[in-house]
Design an enzyme around this catalytic site. Structure first.
Site, short mmCIF file in Angstrom:
data_model
loop_
_atom_site.label_atom_id
_atom_site.label_comp_id
_atom_site.label_asym_id
_atom_site.label_seq_id
_atom_site.Cartn_x
_atom_site.Cartn_y
_atom_site.Cartn_z
N ARG A 1 102.14 12.36 100.37
CA ARG A 1 102.13 11.95 101.76
C ARG A 1 101.79 13.08 102.73
O ARG A 1 100.88 12.98 103.53
CB ARG A 1 103.50 11.35 102.17
CG ARG A 1 103.92 10.11 101.44
CD ARG A 1 103.11 8.89 101.82
NE ARG A 1 103.38 8.43 103.17
CZ ARG A 1 104.38 7.66 103.53
NH1 ARG A 1 105.25 7.23 102.64
NH2 ARG A 1 104.52 7.27 104.79
N HIS B 1 96.52 2.47 100.24
CA HIS B 1 97.62 3.18 100.91
C HIS B 1 98.62 2.18 101.52
O HIS B 1 98.57 1.88 102.71
CB HIS B 1 97.04 4.08 102.02
CG HIS B 1 98.00 5.12 102.50
ND1 HIS B 1 98.31 6.26 101.78
CD2 HIS B 1 98.73 5.20 103.65
CE1 HIS B 1 99.15 7.00 102.47
NE2 HIS B 1 99.43 6.37 103.60
N TYR C 1 90.43 -2.78 119.16
CA TYR C 1 89.41 -2.50 120.18
C TYR C 1 88.43 -1.41 119.76
O TYR C 1 87.31 -1.36 120.25
CB TYR C 1 90.07 -2.08 121.49
CG TYR C 1 90.99 -3.13 122.07
CD1 TYR C 1 90.52 -4.40 122.39
CD2 TYR C 1 92.33 -2.85 122.29
CE1 TYR C 1 91.37 -5.37 122.91
CE2 TYR C 1 93.19 -3.80 122.82
CZ TYR C 1 92.71 -5.06 123.12
OH TYR C 1 93.54 -6.01 123.64
#
Length: 749
Positions: A33, A79, A123
């Site tokens: 991680r 992931h 967006y």
């Protein structure tokens, strides 16, 4: 099956289970991680996101795709740790003010250097940057890195990306794992490539010699590194502190005025640090640390940083610049800890070690690449040689094909000369057919060959292609068998990357002197401190107070004359004293709101209650009367409260007791204690014992059941002093004088 047979109870020490579980968790966070891999300089989430974009075909020369699509696909395939972490990684890889070289080409609002967040993933759009496609993801089809199963073993993902340059140095890294953290500064691509080439030419090169090529960090925000001499130690050990300064330019204005313009900021100031810097500069003006600043404005735009500070005429520019370096984040420290995962373990590495790991990785992937290419060319050569040989005996091959009943018979004849199932026109043809010995791959190519390949020009082209294949095989074998040849290939790739993507250094490196400034002495003057009933404090000039005295007296809980260089002492019901610097109290107009006392001292209005506020200078030679809810009293020398601590214990209290009054005693003849039930006790002030602030008081009044001291008063003989009890005014000096430690007289409402 019995219950005993179906269950297996393993008895073990609980601490051992916890230790193993925690170690497993910690290693998972470290390796999977938080920390980058030294080979490609990427954390797993970055690697998986880039690979997913590559798999989706979102290349630099193709249209942008919605980030939501990229994030969703990455989360579903590689992931499974939440969409926010994936999108955050994607955004950072597209921000040119955070990365030395952006890896993702973002389209839309991807945040700003001033800390504005990116728009929602629905967006924004993105695609791979050209450099990422060419230097991070090229040749994945040539078996140059290992592929491992994804989390649910339904997909394959690369263990590491075949990055061509030391991305760990170029883009740096930040991450917090369990018990460790990494913080690697960004560097200049051209300098990093030069350092790698120098190491490849001389493996015994020292860190000092490497730094002739890689001179130091190069931050995307520019700025100035002012401790250049410390860099050698940092790059040798992999840890240390880099001192960064913003770049300040001086612009001349009309009338002899000047302005300071900050055009580059320290890398650590990215985000909310810019707003904090502006507030810190305003605070310097408000607290009168400097009077040279007239105005400050943030004129930054997409073109770059531009923070403008307008100065008074004849301002000391150098002194003010040094003050900004010393008192704000315009000079800051970047902590370096070059920690990365190497060979599956976290390791803190110096500059040379990182380059060494990178070069070893380049030799590994280059070897695998050319082995794959060699194997393909050797297959090609085998097929080409078979076709050329077939063209020489094409009439025989046509006769075999026409005389065969099946492909299997024809293939057996071509490979092993078996003619039993084939009809020939002549014994000579059969005899020649028995001599054939094509390989399986050659036989398949012959059987699949089209007739146009028999045209003369096509045969000539086949021969030329075969010669080219032979040249490639010789070239690949030479690269694989000769260290210098392989080095030349790697260096050639690096030179191409440098030529296309290298940029000029942005961060200046130097050894600057410690910023020293002369703090302007504050002109000492008398002010009036006003604190309203809500605990908001401000100071005004005496003339302002006098003009507004009636309103000030009506609205203010405390009105204290003091010097602007002095301190105020705030005593609380909980037995503490907090100091407040008068300079920390905002000074201005009468109608200014001021600041809460909480904001300028350690006082906490949610847990404490103000008893009184007094000028520290009035405590010298003074004695203070302390009266508590439980009726205890004592005198304490004011000098005990002249301390440097911002907060100190003012008195000792019994459990459940509170301070109800703190009063100056000098020149006072009598003390009066008033209880909540209306008992008043007047006694001589001299009857109150003098004690230390850390001691309990003595009993001042004997309280009735369920009664408590409400307030206390002190006054001199012959002075008219009044108190109010249930809206009735009581003249204290007319009360009969009693003895301390008696019950007092009940006053009727």
């Amino acid at each position: 099956m019995s219950q005993n047979e179906s269950e297996q109870i393993i008895r073990t020490e609980y601490s051992d289970v916890m230790k193993k579980s925690y170690i497993d968790y910690a290693m998972s966070v470290i390796v999977s991680r938080a920390l980058p891999d030294v080979r490609d300089g990427l954390k797993p989430v970055q690697r998986r996101t880039l690979y997913d974009m590559y798999e989706l075909g979102i290349r630099y020369d193709r249209p942008y795709r919605k980030c939501a699509r990229i994030v969703g696909d990455t989360m579903g395939k590689y992931h499974p740790h939440g969409d926010s972490s994936i999108y955050e990684a994607l955004v950072v890889m597209a921000q040119d003010f955070k990365k030395g070289m952006v890896m993702v080409d973002g389209h839309g609002n991807f945040g700003s250097i001033e800390g504005d967040g990116a728009a929602a993933m629905r967006y924004t759009e993105a695609r791979l940057a050209k450099v990422t496609q060419e230097a991070f993801l090229a040749d994945l089809d040539k078996d140059i890195v290992n592929f491992v199963p994804n989390f649910d073993e339904t997909e394959k993902e690369p263990e590491v990306l075949p990055v061509r340059f030391p991305n760990l140095l170029v883009n740096g890294a930040e991450g917090i794992a369990v018990g460790m953290a990494t913080s690697i500064p960004t560097h200049n691509l051209g300098e990093v490539i030069d350092a790698v080439k120098a190491y490849m030419k001389n493996n015994a090169i020292s860190t000092r010699q490497l730094m002739k090529y890689l001179k130091g960090p190069d931050f995307p925000t520019g700025g100035i590194v002012v401790n250049q001499d410390d860099l050698l130690q940092i790059y040798e050990t992999g840890s240390g502190k880099i001192k960064l300064r913003g770049k300040v330019e001086i612009e001349d204005l009309k009338g002899g005025k000047k302005r300071l313009v900050i055009t580059e900021i320290p890398y650590t100031m990215i985000g909310s640090g810019i707003g904090k810097f502006l507030n810190d500069v305003c605070a310097l003006v408000e607290t009168k640390k400097t009077s040279d600043i007239v105005d400050i404005s943030n004129q930054s735009s997409k073109e770059g940083i531009r923070i403008v500070i307008d100065l008074k005429k004849d301002a000391d520019v150098e002194n003010l610049t040094n003050m900004l370096y010393k008192k704000t984040k315009l000079e800051d420290t970047f902590g370096v800890n070059m920690l990365a995962v190497a060979d599956g373990k976290p390791e803190t590495m110096g500059l040379k070690k990182i380059i060494e790991y990178h070069v070893d990785f380049q030799f590994e992937i280059t070897t695998r690449k050319y082995r794959t290419l060699l194997a393909k060319e050797q297959e090609k050569r085998e097929v080409q040689e078979g076709l050329i040989k077939a063209c020489d005996v094409i009439d025989l091959i046509i006769e075999i094909l026409r005389g065969s009943r099946s492909v299997k018979d024809a293939r057996a004849c071509l490979m092993y000369g078996i003619t039993d199932e084939i009809t020939f026109k002549s014994k000579t043809s059969e005899k020649m057919a028995k001599l054939l010995s094509f390989t399986e791959r050659q036989a398949t190519a012959i059987l699949e060959m089209r007739l146009y390949r028999l045209i003369g020009l096509e045969i000539e082209a086949l021969q030329k292609e075969h010669e080219e294949t032979i040249r490639k095989i010789e070239r690949y074998e030479k690269i694989l068998n000769d260290y210098d040849e392989m080095s030349a290939v790697i260096i050639d790739d690096l030179n191409k990357l440098k030529k296309e993507y290298a940029v000029k250094r942005r961060t200046l490196l130097e050894n600057a002197e410690e910023a020293v400034y002369e703090e302007k002495k504050i002109e000492e003057q008398e002010v009036i401190c006003l604190v309203d009933r809500f605990g908001y404090a401000r100071t005004v000039d005496p003339s302002v107070y006098e003009r507004n005295q009636e309103a000030a007296d009506a609205e203010s809980r405390y009105i204290i004359r003091c010097m602007n260089t002095g301190k105020l002492c705030l005593f609380t019901a909980e037995g503490r004293m907090h100091q407040i610097k008068v300079l920390d109290i905002p000074h201005g107009k009468f109608r200014d709101k001021g600041l809460p006392v909480d904001n300028i001292s350690n006082f906490d209005s949610t847990e404490e209650h103000i008893v009184t506020l007094m000028n520290e200078s009035d405590l010298e030679g003074e004695f203070l009367l302390f009266a508590t809810k439980d009726g205890l009293v004592k005198q304490v020398a004011g000098s005990e409260f002249l301390v440097s601590k911002r907060t100190t214990a003012a008195t000792k209290l019994q459990e459940g007791d509170e301070v109800r009054a703190v009063l100056p005693m000098n020149g006072q003849d009598f003390a009066v204690l008033q209880t909540e039930n209306g008992y008043f006790l007047k006694f001589p002030a001299e009857d109150v014992s003098e004690k230390k602030k850390g001691a309990l008081g003595i009993r001042g009044i004997r309280l009735q059941k369920k009664d408590a001291v409400e307030s206390a008063y002190v006054f001199a003989e012959g002075t008219e002093t009044k108190a109010v009890y249930k809206e009735k005014e009581i003249s204290l000096n007319r009360l009969k004088t009693g003895k301390r430690d008696t019950s007092g007289v009940k006053q009727r409402a």
